[in-house]
Design an enzyme around this catalytic site. Structure first.
Site, PDB file in Angstrom:
ATOM      1  N   HIS A  22       1.026   3.899   4.926  1.00 37.82           N
ATOM      2  CA  HIS A  22       0.363   4.572   3.808  1.00 37.82           C
ATOM      3  C   HIS A  22       0.795   6.033   3.720  1.00 37.82           C
ATOM      4  O   HIS A  22       1.154   6.531   2.644  1.00 37.82           O
ATOM      5  CB  HIS A  22      -1.163   4.495   3.987  1.00 37.82           C
ATOM      6  CG  HIS A  22      -1.687   3.106   4.054  1.00 37.82           C
ATOM      7  ND1 HIS A  22      -3.001   2.813   4.379  1.00 37.82           N
ATOM      8  CD2 HIS A  22      -1.085   1.901   3.842  1.00 37.82           C
ATOM      9  CE1 HIS A  22      -3.189   1.505   4.368  1.00 37.82           C
ATOM     10  NE2 HIS A  22      -2.032   0.934   4.043  1.00 37.82           N
ATOM     11  N   SER A  25       0.814  -1.222   0.000  1.00 36.66           N
ATOM     12  CA  SER A  25       0.000   0.000   0.000  1.00 36.66           C
ATOM     13  C   SER A  25       0.839   1.261   0.000  1.00 36.66           C
ATOM     14  O   SER A  25       0.538   2.225  -0.712  1.00 36.66           O
ATOM     15  CB  SER A  25      -0.935   0.002   1.207  1.00 36.66           C
ATOM     16  OG  SER A  25      -1.805  -1.108   1.176  1.00 36.66           O
TER      17      SER A  25
END
Length: 275
Positions: free
Chosen positions: A180, A122
């Site tokens: 992230h 991610s």
């Protein structure tokens, strides 16, 4: 879409990353089904000094089919256009720098992240998405089940906010939000950091890969695109290309006007057709 090109094309590094992530996940669910693979190659902040490779390898492991599906779907959607614009080598660096950024922020803010094992691409994919938005902020993105497209910049802003709020509220929901955000931050510094630190420093033009013949990179000279000589009407076109490339070298792609961007895209298409 305003940035042109096919949304279903496949570029070299996107293909490689899709295959690599898919192959590792296949091994996870068929051969190495025990917890040792994640334990050795996943990112555990408290063990990172004993397992330094994990700051990269964690990005190739996934916890479920949906986990890898959505990461690879985003890479497939956004990656080809970014790689086509940046060039393969720079795109690969962006991907891995973003993955490292996700690991770095998780380590720096360990009290907020906790000491669980972090896995997933991610952070790297979020870096690619940010690069897409910096280049095409108003590109329409269709998001199921919304009936109308959403501008890319608002979609990324939503993702950033959705990861920032749990960090600030110290909500432990099992998602590596700092990884992230670290991917976002590392990608931004990679793409815009040089301008922030030394705005007058000249940088290599990001779009030159699609406008310059490969031999020019070896000789240090710009080669004539379209395979022709500098003559007739093409001489004026080539002069304009030189001017635009010099402007990109000095200030990056964001320094171009909308007209210059359209000219650059048109010349890129002509070059590809005539190769």
């Amino acid at each position: 879409m305003s940035y042109g090109g096919s949304p279903f094309m496949m570029t070299r590094w996107v293909r490689r990353l899709l295959i690599a992530n898919g192959a590792v996940y296949l091994l996870q669910v068929t051969v190495f089904t025990g917890p040792w693979l994640v334990g050795v190659f996943g990112l555990s902040p408290s063990l990172v000094l004993r397992q330094p490779w994990s700051v990269v390898t964690y990005a190739f492991l996934h916890g479920s089919f949906l986990h890898i599906f959505f990461n690879m779907l985003a890479l497939f959607m956004f990656g080809p256009m970014v790689e086509d614009r940046m060039g393969g080598a720079r795109f690969a660096r962006l991907y891995f720098v973003s993955a490292l950024g996700g690991a770095a922020l998780s380590l720096l803010l360990l009290p907020l992240a906790g000491d669980g094992v972090i896995i997933g691409a991610s952070g790297a994919v979020f870096g690619v998405m940010l690069a897409f938005v910096l280049e095409w902020p108003d590109a329409p993105i269709f998001v199921f089940p919304l009936p109308v497209p959403v501008k890319a910049k608002w979609l990324i802003a939503f993702f950033a906010l959705a990861n920032l709020v749990p960090v600030l509220s110290r909500s432990h929901d099992g998602i590596a939000h700092l990884a992230h955000l670290g991917g976002f931050a590392a990608a931004f510094l990679y793409l815009r950091g040089g301008r922030l630190v030394g705005g007058s420093r000249r940088r290599a033009p990001a779009a030159s890969a699609v406008l310059v013949h490969p031999s020019a990179a070896q000789t240090g000279r710009r080669a004539a695109p379209f395979g022709g000589r500098r003559r007739g009407a093409d001489a004026k076109v080539l002069q304009e290309i030189d001017r635009v490339l010099d402007k990109i070298s000095a200030g990056g792609l964001s320094s171009l006007t909308p007209e210059e961007r359209r000219f650059l895209d048109e010349m890129s298409k002509r070059f590809k057709q005539d190769r």
